[in-house]
Motif scaffolding. Sequence first.
Motif, PDB file in Angstrom:
ATOM      1  N   MET A 281       0.829  -1.210   0.000  1.00 48.25           N
ATOM      2  CA  MET A 281       0.000   0.000   0.000  1.00 48.25           C
ATOM      3  C   MET A 281       0.863   1.259   0.000  1.00 48.25           C
ATOM      4  N   HIS A 282       1.975   1.200   0.730  1.00 44.24           N
ATOM      5  CA  HIS A 282       2.903   2.331   0.770  1.00 44.24           C
ATOM      6  C   HIS A 282       3.424   2.634  -0.647  1.00 44.24           C
ATOM      7  N   GLU A 283       3.904   1.586  -1.309  1.00 43.26           N
ATOM      8  CA  GLU A 283       4.472   1.809  -2.646  1.00 43.26           C
ATOM      9  C   GLU A 283       3.384   2.175  -3.657  1.00 43.26           C
ATOM     10  N   GLY A 285       0.956   4.070  -3.021  1.00 39.61           N
ATOM     11  CA  GLY A 285       0.802   5.512  -2.813  1.00 39.61           C
ATOM     12  C   GLY A 285       1.836   6.304  -3.603  1.00 39.61           C
ATOM     13  N   HIS A 286       3.105   5.853  -3.547  1.00 40.48           N
ATOM     14  CA  HIS A 286       4.151   6.507  -4.350  1.00 40.48           C
ATOM     15  C   HIS A 286       3.818   6.374  -5.836  1.00 40.48           C
ATOM     16  N   GLY A 287       3.406   5.170  -6.227  1.00 39.82           N
ATOM     17  CA  GLY A 287       3.147   4.891  -7.635  1.00 39.82           C
ATOM     18  C   GLY A 287       1.997   5.734  -8.183  1.00 39.82           C
ATOM     19  N   HIS A 311       6.130  13.271  -1.629  1.00 42.07           N
ATOM     20  CA  HIS A 311       6.040  11.878  -2.092  1.00 42.07           C
ATOM     21  C   HIS A 311       5.622  10.973  -0.936  1.00 42.07           C
ATOM     22  N   GLU A 312       6.306  11.175   0.185  1.00 40.24           N
ATOM     23  CA  GLU A 312       6.041  10.330   1.346  1.00 40.24           C
ATOM     24  C   GLU A 312       4.641  10.601   1.912  1.00 40.24           C
ATOM     25  N   SER A 313       4.128  11.799   1.717  1.00 41.73           N
ATOM     26  CA  SER A 313       2.755  12.069   2.186  1.00 41.73           C
ATOM     27  C   SER A 313       1.772  11.176   1.444  1.00 41.73           C
TER      28      SER A 313
END
Length: 519
Positions: A281-283, A285-287, A311-313
């Motif tokens: 899910m984290h990646e 979000g970046h994607g 990006h991290e947000s």
Amino acid sequence: MDGAYPEPGAASNSGSRAAKAVAELKSRDRDIMLLTHTSAILGWDQETYLPSKGIDERSAQLALLHGLTHERTIAPENRSLLDAAGANADGDPSLPPLDRAFLRRYRRRYERAVKLPQELVVTLAEKTSRAQAVWVEAREADDFPRFAPHLQGLLDLLLEVSDRVGYDEHPYDALLDQYEPFMKTSSVDRIFTGLREQLVPIVEAIAAAPQVDASILEREFPVAAQERFGRTVMDALGYSRDRGRLDVSAHPFTTTLGFDDVRITTRYNERFFNSAIFGTMHEVGHGLYELGFAEELRGTLLAEGTSLGIHESQSRMWENMIGRSRPFWRHFYPILRSHFPDVLSDVDAEGFYRAINRVAPSLIRVEADEVTYALHVILRFELEKALVSRTLSVKDLPEAWRAKSRELLGVEPANDREGVLQDIHWSMGGIGYFPTYALGNLYAAAFMQRINRDLPALWTEVGEGNCSSLLSWLRTHIHRHGSARTAEELCVEITGQPLSAEPFINYVREKYRDIYGLD
Ligand code: ZN
């Protein structure tokens, strides 16, 4: 070339001269971007499928491409073209806003690169690759003195970088700026001071409350079922498989190989459920951020995240604010259980929700929960600042780390492997990188306040497994701008003010008051 343009000062002439220069710079930028994406393909392959013996030639291929990219970046023609584009940092006032945003970024990249002599860049790259190898051994052997001279060498080089790049207030500014463009150390200081003052008592109150049992997450979760479930979630969040893919790597990451090719990775741990699903899910979000840039940014350097904090947000919003929310699991928990009918037969949705939100001060940053995470970052930021100001010497780092850990988290590592040697960043010369992780949490919470006002039905929809209005909100307000807006501009536009710790603190208070029964 300049002589070909008569009547300097005539607005229309300088305007058309500037427009021509912008067109030429865009064509140069496109080549640099193609080289960068080509390097990304080789890098992605190296982390996923490259057979071990292929590494030597792969390193040479990447070094060649990096050299070519650097050559294009600092080509002397850039200087005259930037001059022709206008005297201001963002070019001639007659240019369209998007061209001016383009020039601001192009000039920033050029000026930073051109201030660093080739020899310094090469030395830094060499010392970094050696320092990384030594760091691996030193961590393994719990032997900080072995790593110390290498860290000292990198620190000296980074201070030279900082001097050459220049800074307004603090030598740390020039290092931070690589990751969080245009942000000053003094702003991070102000934001983190407020964060720290309010977060430490919350963590203490949670530690004193009855603890949450999270042992169900360490049962046996077969990898194949984890993968099937992960892909279901990935699809539900809106990550399109025709513009990306999910693979496995030792450390999860997102990489952009093209405007329509943004790939993510995850890793599976059969005995710890959180690794894969929250990593995915984290990646995602970046994607989603990288896949959301407006079509008009295609092929330019504006088609990238505006800062690592922003990006991290995006990754943290999907991973924590959505992925660790009750409504999300109202929909997904029955689906999860159908993938693991035996493992989770005695666990209800509420028990699962509490387990994935367990808070406990710990030693290792990458395993930290969303509440204590920022304290790990503040610890590193304060030590980095002291190193860069030369008020702390490298040899005293382990002791300083232990003291800060006690002060901020109430726990102290028994060895340096779980303390000062735990992260790879410093061995990669990444001083200035850590603050972006915590800034991401703060930006996410600040944006979410506005999202909750704009989308009153959001949590009902999320509870039905529908995340599409959140994604289109993010596309409209954040993603489509790429790096045409700075992080601060975005934040002010969305929240009405510069970043502060308040929204995050409010989010944490409300969520964990309920889970831990705080007053
Ligand atoms: Zn991330």
